[in-house]
Design a protein around this motif. Structure first.
Motif, PDB file in Angstrom:
ATOM      1  N   GLY A 176     -11.080 -15.254  -0.339  1.00 18.48           N
ATOM      2  CA  GLY A 176     -11.545 -16.414  -1.085  1.00 18.48           C
ATOM      3  C   GLY A 176     -10.576 -16.757  -2.192  1.00 18.48           C
ATOM      4  N   PRO A 177     -11.061 -16.838  -3.430  1.00 12.77           N
ATOM      5  CA  PRO A 177     -10.145 -17.181  -4.520  1.00 12.77           C
ATOM      6  C   PRO A 177      -9.317 -16.003  -5.010  1.00 12.77           C
ATOM      7  CG  PRO A 177     -12.362 -16.910  -5.369  1.00 12.77           C
ATOM      8  CD  PRO A 177     -12.467 -16.754  -3.873  1.00 12.77           C
ATOM      9  N   GLY A 178      -9.634 -14.779  -4.588  1.00 14.65           N
ATOM     10  CA  GLY A 178      -8.939 -13.609  -5.114  1.00 14.65           C
ATOM     11  C   GLY A 178      -8.119 -12.895  -4.058  1.00 14.65           C
ATOM     12  N   THR A 179      -7.740 -11.673  -4.387  1.00 15.06           N
ATOM     13  CA  THR A 179      -6.931 -10.837  -3.518  1.00 15.06           C
ATOM     14  C   THR A 179      -7.640  -9.507  -3.296  1.00 15.06           C
ATOM     15  OG1 THR A 179      -4.885 -11.832  -4.339  1.00 15.06           O
ATOM     16  CG2 THR A 179      -4.699  -9.712  -3.225  1.00 15.06           C
ATOM     17  N   GLY A 180      -7.810  -9.137  -2.050  1.00 14.19           N
ATOM     18  CA  GLY A 180      -8.372  -7.836  -1.717  1.00 14.19           C
ATOM     19  C   GLY A 180      -7.279  -6.797  -1.584  1.00 14.19           C
ATOM     20  N   GLU A 181      -7.605  -5.559  -1.883  1.00 14.96           N
ATOM     21  CA  GLU A 181      -6.628  -4.472  -1.810  1.00 14.96           C
ATOM     22  C   GLU A 181      -7.261  -3.252  -1.145  1.00 14.96           C
ATOM     23  OE1 GLU A 181      -5.160  -3.029  -5.533  1.00 14.96           O
ATOM     24  OE2 GLU A 181      -3.419  -2.054  -4.605  1.00 14.96           O
ATOM     25  N   LEU A 182      -6.579  -2.724  -0.143  1.00 17.02           N
ATOM     26  CA  LEU A 182      -6.996  -1.514   0.543  1.00 17.02           C
ATOM     27  C   LEU A 182      -5.978  -0.422   0.239  1.00 17.02           C
ATOM     28  CD1 LEU A 182      -8.774   0.049   2.562  1.00 17.02           C
ATOM     29  CD2 LEU A 182      -7.321  -0.881   4.397  1.00 17.02           C
ATOM     30  N   LEU A 183      -6.373   0.577  -0.524  1.00 14.72           N
ATOM     31  CA  LEU A 183      -5.463   1.662  -0.882  1.00 14.72           C
ATOM     32  C   LEU A 183      -5.234   2.554   0.333  1.00 14.72           C
ATOM     33  CD1 LEU A 183      -6.947   2.636  -4.365  1.00 14.72           C
ATOM     34  CD2 LEU A 183      -4.996   1.149  -3.879  1.00 14.72           C
ATOM     35  N   LEU A 184      -3.966   2.831   0.642  1.00 17.55           N
ATOM     36  CA  LEU A 184      -3.610   3.660   1.790  1.00 17.55           C
ATOM     37  C   LEU A 184      -3.283   5.091   1.400  1.00 17.55           C
ATOM     38  CD1 LEU A 184      -1.369   1.174   3.807  1.00 17.55           C
ATOM     39  CD2 LEU A 184      -3.785   1.687   4.140  1.00 17.55           C
ATOM     40  N   GLY A 185      -2.771   5.304   0.209  1.00 16.33           N
ATOM     41  CA  GLY A 185      -2.412   6.641  -0.220  1.00 16.33           C
ATOM     42  C   GLY A 185      -1.063   6.654  -0.909  1.00 16.33           C
ATOM     43  N   ALA A 186      -0.588   7.858  -1.204  1.00 11.25           N
ATOM     44  CA  ALA A 186       0.661   8.022  -1.952  1.00 11.25           C
ATOM     45  C   ALA A 186       1.499   9.122  -1.321  1.00 11.25           C
ATOM     46  CB  ALA A 186       0.373   8.346  -3.414  1.00 11.25           C
ATOM     47  N   VAL A 187       2.795   9.074  -1.598  1.00 10.34           N
ATOM     48  CA  VAL A 187       3.751  10.081  -1.146  1.00 10.34           C
ATOM     49  C   VAL A 187       4.513  10.576  -2.359  1.00 10.34           C
ATOM     50  CG1 VAL A 187       5.761  10.554   0.296  1.00 10.34           C
ATOM     51  CG2 VAL A 187       3.974   9.020   1.135  1.00 10.34           C
ATOM     52  N   GLU A 188       4.597  11.899  -2.496  1.00  6.73           N
ATOM     53  CA  GLU A 188       5.367  12.486  -3.601  1.00  6.73           C
ATOM     54  C   GLU A 188       6.847  12.382  -3.265  1.00  6.73           C
ATOM     55  OE1 GLU A 188       4.419  13.689  -6.436  1.00  6.73           O
ATOM     56  OE2 GLU A 188       2.234  13.667  -6.199  1.00  6.73           O
ATOM     57  N   CYS A 189       7.473  11.365  -3.807  1.00  2.00           N
ATOM     58  CA  CYS A 189       8.879  11.110  -3.498  1.00  2.00           C
ATOM     59  C   CYS A 189       9.430  10.171  -4.555  1.00  2.00           C
ATOM     60  CB  CYS A 189       9.013  10.500  -2.105  1.00  2.00           C
ATOM     61  SG  CYS A 189      10.687  10.073  -1.639  1.00  2.00           S
ATOM     62  N   ALA A 190      10.624  10.463  -5.048  1.00  2.00           N
ATOM     63  CA  ALA A 190      11.200   9.637  -6.105  1.00  2.00           C
ATOM     64  C   ALA A 190      11.717   8.309  -5.573  1.00  2.00           C
ATOM     65  CB  ALA A 190      12.326  10.389  -6.807  1.00  2.00           C
ATOM     66  N   GLU A 191      12.285   8.302  -4.369  1.00  2.60           N
ATOM     67  CA  GLU A 191      12.853   7.089  -3.802  1.00  2.60           C
ATOM     68  C   GLU A 191      12.401   6.941  -2.355  1.00  2.60           C
ATOM     69  OE1 GLU A 191      14.509   4.832  -5.389  1.00  2.60           O
ATOM     70  OE2 GLU A 191      14.794   5.916  -7.275  1.00  2.60           O
ATOM     71  N   MET A 192      12.082   5.721  -1.961  1.00  2.29           N
ATOM     72  CA  MET A 192      11.682   5.442  -0.588  1.00  2.29           C
ATOM     73  C   MET A 192      11.952   3.980  -0.293  1.00  2.29           C
ATOM     74  SD  MET A 192       8.039   6.246   1.297  1.00  2.29           S
ATOM     75  CE  MET A 192       8.315   8.016   1.336  1.00  2.29           C
ATOM     76  N   THR A 193      12.340   3.696   0.950  1.00  2.69           N
ATOM     77  CA  THR A 193      12.674   2.340   1.353  1.00  2.69           C
ATOM     78  C   THR A 193      11.881   1.969   2.585  1.00  2.69           C
ATOM     79  OG1 THR A 193      14.938   2.613   0.509  1.00  2.69           O
ATOM     80  CG2 THR A 193      14.542   0.799   2.034  1.00  2.69           C
ATOM     81  N   LEU A 194      11.266   0.785   2.574  1.00  2.23           N
ATOM     82  CA  LEU A 194      10.561   0.299   3.747  1.00  2.23           C
ATOM     83  C   LEU A 194      11.558  -0.128   4.814  1.00  2.23           C
ATOM     84  CD1 LEU A 194       7.694  -1.934   2.259  1.00  2.23           C
ATOM     85  CD2 LEU A 194       7.597   0.471   2.947  1.00  2.23           C
ATOM     86  N   LEU A 195      11.258   0.195   6.064  1.00  4.51           N
ATOM     87  CA  LEU A 195      12.057  -0.249   7.194  1.00  4.51           C
ATOM     88  C   LEU A 195      11.496  -1.577   7.704  1.00  4.51           C
ATOM     89  CD1 LEU A 195      12.564   3.106   9.124  1.00  4.51           C
ATOM     90  CD2 LEU A 195      14.071   2.018   7.462  1.00  4.51           C
ATOM     91  N   PRO A 196      12.258  -2.303   8.527  1.00  4.75           N
ATOM     92  CA  PRO A 196      11.722  -3.547   9.094  1.00  4.75           C
ATOM     93  C   PRO A 196      10.409  -3.288   9.816  1.00  4.75           C
ATOM     94  CG  PRO A 196      14.074  -3.359   9.545  1.00  4.75           C
ATOM     95  CD  PRO A 196      13.649  -2.053   8.949  1.00  4.75           C
ATOM     96  N   PRO A 197       9.435  -4.198   9.721  1.00  3.79           N
ATOM     97  CA  PRO A 197       8.151  -3.982  10.397  1.00  3.79           C
ATOM     98  C   PRO A 197       8.345  -3.705  11.880  1.00  3.79           C
ATOM     99  CG  PRO A 197       8.011  -5.879   8.931  1.00  3.79           C
ATOM    100  CD  PRO A 197       9.447  -5.468   8.967  1.00  3.79           C
ATOM    101  N   SER A 198       7.477  -2.861  12.420  1.00  5.06           N
ATOM    102  CA  SER A 198       7.541  -2.530  13.837  1.00  5.06           C
ATOM    103  C   SER A 198       7.392  -3.792  14.687  1.00  5.06           C
ATOM    104  CB  SER A 198       6.431  -1.537  14.177  1.00  5.06           C
ATOM    105  OG  SER A 198       6.350  -1.324  15.564  1.00  5.06           O
ATOM    106  N   PRO A 199       8.033  -3.846  15.863  1.00  6.91           N
ATOM    107  CA  PRO A 199       7.912  -5.046  16.709  1.00  6.91           C
ATOM    108  C   PRO A 199       6.489  -5.382  17.107  1.00  6.91           C
ATOM    109  CG  PRO A 199       9.751  -3.693  17.443  1.00  6.91           C
ATOM    110  CD  PRO A 199       9.023  -2.890  16.404  1.00  6.91           C
TER     111      PRO A 199
END
Length: 463
Positions: A176-199
């Motif tokens: 609606g007028p707002g934004t919903g958020e679904l928390l997935l979790g966390a990873v103990e890591c100082a640096e991380m990079t997202l890869l291109p979305p899966s096909p």
């Protein structure tokens, strides 16, 4: 060099001969800077000698690369439209990431405000309808500018946030007028990079690396939140998908003891089995930038010819990788970002979109292996450099946003490669798109389509 075949879900190593130059190419006595100017691409030629070899003519005109409103930096990216420095009408630090079918995109943007006080928030773009539109996804507090976003096929947006030495993952969606958020979790890591979305559009993977090993994480699409799916010896980077099922992933890996960078294939269907993918020369850095699952076309960067060059090969072929002279430009960086899909068993016919970064800014190149000519075009004002996708019929769609248009897509038909002999009477060997151009002409401009007049040019879904 040979790109290795992948049979039964794994890739086999391949020994290769010395890389060969493009057939019909004469030795270049002046080195890489000898041929760099754009050819005639729909605009009248300027007087001979008036062009700057590292800058397309007309680049200082309004709306063309190099104008004051287009101040994007020269950094290149093969998977997304970023990162780039913030500019008035330019892309923002979060980059611009598309789903594999081009239906959705996501970026990190900001409300207007003075530098250092801008409120960053994710934004989702819907691109597969007759009119593109953007949906802001702000939450109760602004995001950090180093957050990363990636769209999914169902319209939700994954966001990665760094909190101290942890990486937090959530899915955002409009409610609606707002934004919903679904928390997935966390990873103990100082640096991380997202890869291109899966096909398949359902999964997103992330990569964390140190000097001795790298971890591949499934951060969206799993059953129990982020989970480590592979630990790979050596330091990995890059990331390109080799198939439509989201099973075969190519990474660039440097061995734990050092040495050259070599692309490897990770088979996620076989417990993340790692096998060699590219081997051009024993001591060369061989990176895979882009792969097309339909045709098997691979875009590669390697220093096997003596310095970094952009080359192409075919997955499973016994032919060597080629390094076209027409992709060897002076004082600019050339990076492929999209390959025309649907060209089954015809890799040489695929149109390839390239991001060209130089002192003048960023603009667009289009090239086919069979044509051996690099066509250069000015990008639409506010283009997210390196963002775009092809339709099966050869229409390149370039997302952009500027002060006049908050969400737009410019369309560019892939130019035809006409044999020079049929036009000028000269033999194709003497002019095969690999020789320096004596006349520098202005690049054609990608014309944005007004939303109300946008045709039903729907990108074909991969599924």
């Amino acid at each position: 060099m040979t790109a290795c075949a992948i049979e039964g879900g794994s890739a086999g190593a391949a020994a290769t001969a010395e890389p060969e130059a493009e057939s019909g190419t004469e030795p270049d006595p002046k080195g890489a800077g000898a041929e760099s100017g754009p050819e005639e691409y729909g605009a009248g030629p300027e007087p001979e000698g008036s062009g700057d070899p590292g800058k397309p003519a007309g680049a200082d005109a309004p709306g063309l690369p190099g104008s004051a409103a287009d101040e994007d930096g020269p950094e290149a990216s093969s998977a997304t439209g970023g990162p780039a420095a913030p500019a008035g009408d330019g892309p923002l630090p979060g980059g611009f990431t598309l789903t594999a079918d081009g239906a959705y995109a996501a970026r990190l943007t900001a409300a207007p405000g003075p530098p250092g006080q801008r409120a960053w928030y994710p934004e989702r773009w819907t691109l597969d309808g007759p009119e593109p539109y953007a949906v802001p996804l702000p939450l109760g507090q602004p995001e950090e500018p180093d957050a990363q976003v990636a769209p999914l096929a169902d319209g939700r947006v994954l966001i990665r946030r760094r909190v101290a030495d942890r990486q937090m993952f959530s899915l955002l969606y409009p409610t609606g007028p707002g934004t919903g958020e679904l928390l997935l979790g966390a990873v103990e890591c100082a640096e991380m990079t997202l890869l291109p979305p899966s096909p398949d559009g359902r999964c997103v993977y992330a990569l964390s690396a140190d000097e001795h090993s790298s971890s591949l994480w499934l951060v969206a699409g799993g059953a129990f939140g982020p989970e480590e799916v592979a630990r790979i010896p050596g330091r990995c980077s890059g990331g390109a998908w080799l198939d439509r099922a989201g099973r075969m992933l190519a990474l660039d890996r440097r061995a734990p003891g050092g040495g050259p960078v070599k692309a490897v294939a990770v088979d996620l269907g076989r417990g993340a089995e790692v096998t060699p993918l590219l081997q051009i020369a024993p001591g060369s850095d061989d990176r895979l930038l882009l792969a097309d699952a339909d045709s098997g076309l691979l875009l590669i960067r390697s220093d096997a010819p003596g310095h970094d060059r952009l080359g192409w090969g075919v997955l499973g072929s016994c032919l060597p990788v080629r390094f076209p002279e027409c992709l060897r430009l002076a004082d600019v960086a050339v990076t492929p970002f999209a390959v025309q899909p649907g060209q089954m068993l015809m890799p040489e016919s695929c149109a390839v979109a390239l991001r060209i970064d130089g002192a003048a800014g960023s603009w667009v190149g289009v090239w086919r292996p069979a044509g051996r000519r690099l066509h250069q075009f000015a990008a639409p004002l506010g283009w997210a450099p390196g963002a775009g996708y092809w339709s099966r019929d050869g229409v390149l769609r370039l997302p952009y946003a500027n002060g006049a248009t908050s969400c737009g897509v410019a369309m560019l038909d892939a130019p035809q490669d006409v044999e020079p002999s049929s036009v000028t009477g000269r033999s194709s060997d003497a002019e095969g798109g690999t020789q320096p151009s004596a006349v520098v002409s202005a690049p054609a401009v990608c014309k944005p389509v007004p939303l109300g007049q946008a045709p039903l040019h729907r990108a074909t879904r991969s599924d």
